[in-house]
Design an enzyme around this catalytic site. Sequence first.
Site, PDB file in Angstrom:
ATOM      1  N   PRO A 122     -30.513  -3.431  31.597  1.00  0.00           N
ATOM      2  CG  PRO A 122     -28.821  -3.233  33.178  1.00  0.00           C
ATOM      3  CD  PRO A 122     -29.119  -3.855  31.862  1.00  0.00           C
ATOM      4  CB  VAL A 123     -34.180   1.116  31.501  1.00  0.00           C
ATOM      5  CG1 VAL A 123     -34.905  -0.091  30.931  1.00  0.00           C
ATOM      6  CG2 VAL A 123     -34.597   1.349  32.955  1.00  0.00           C
TER       7      VAL A 123
ATOM      8  N   GLY B  51     -26.701   3.620  29.887  1.00  0.00           N
ATOM      9  CA  GLY B  51     -25.523   3.915  29.082  1.00  0.00           C
ATOM     10  C   GLY B  51     -25.122   2.819  28.125  1.00  0.00           C
ATOM     11  CB  ILE B  52     -25.521  -0.638  27.725  1.00  0.00           C
ATOM     12  CG1 ILE B  52     -26.724  -0.948  28.624  1.00  0.00           C
ATOM     13  CG2 ILE B  52     -24.225  -0.668  28.523  1.00  0.00           C
ATOM     14  CD1 ILE B  52     -26.665  -2.337  29.263  1.00  0.00           C
TER      15      ILE B  52
ATOM     16  CE  LYS C  81     -24.401   2.743  23.707  1.00  0.00           C
ATOM     17  NZ  LYS C  81     -24.548   4.119  24.219  1.00  0.00           N
TER      18      LYS C  81
ATOM     19  CG  ASP D 228     -26.551   5.800  21.577  1.00  0.00           C
ATOM     20  OD1 ASP D 228     -25.564   6.289  21.014  1.00  0.00           O
ATOM     21  OD2 ASP D 228     -26.699   5.787  22.820  1.00  0.00           O
TER      22      ASP D 228
END
Length: 295
Positions: A96-97, A100-101, A11, A138
């Site tokens: 990646p953790v 921000g996505i 995201k 989210d």
Amino acid sequence: MSGLVEEGRAKVNLTLRVVGRRTDGYHDLESVVAFADCADRLTLTPGAELTLKTVGPLATACGELSDNLVLKAARLLGEVVPGLKAGAFLLEKVLPVAAGIGGGSADAAAALRLLARLNNLPLDDERLQEVALEVGADVPVCLVSRACDMTGVGDNLLPLSPPIMPSVLVNPGVPVATRDVFAALGLRHGELRVGVGDVMTEASSWPEEGGSLEEWVEALAAGTNDLEEPAMRIQPVIGEVIAALNATNGAWLARMSGSGATCFAVYENTAEARRAADKIRSEHPAWWVHAGTLS
């Protein structure tokens, strides 16, 4: 029965306005969200026991499996859907953790879609929606996994139809905790940051279906990510990532996604995006870089 498969697409917050902090401590937001063509892959093999195994290049970054949002989503859904069928989840982790996505949120949403398929639940089932929001702000937008204008605490979604956007995503390899960024923003309970009328005007001004890439970039450039500055105070390398993206040829818009540290840039075409990604990889070999599209 063979395993069912869903993707948890990354995201990307193309804009993010923080309207204010509610009296219950949650933050009201207005954000244009799109999804990338890179994704975690989640498989569900039906069975009597609910389990989770992680594989892939970033599996070790997932932390304690008992805290994973895939299991949390499944357990919460099991509490409201009598006799819910579940089984063994296998998560191939490539995103990646704490980046921000929405990697964890996308995984949880993929789990809910898999459980919905296994149990013949429509995606608009109120129980799915309620569990999604309970898991995280989210997760509702990741559940539909399409471009939206997201408002409130993630519970109000207005579908949007942007064009396919050639893009590059870059993460410098540093985790950023969302709670720390909001704490750095410094809003008190019940404090507004912008006028609600301003946000609603902005939210209604996005190009209509069929709008060109140029029109969308112009509209997005007029927006902002209110979390970018406080996130940079926590991890100054975010500024280096944005500078590196802006230094590539053809970058029309560069910005941080979510609470960071992943940043993105939008390009005129995929060739320029690939060349930009190659340049950044060569200059910063330790960074995670993905060239692709947002939609």
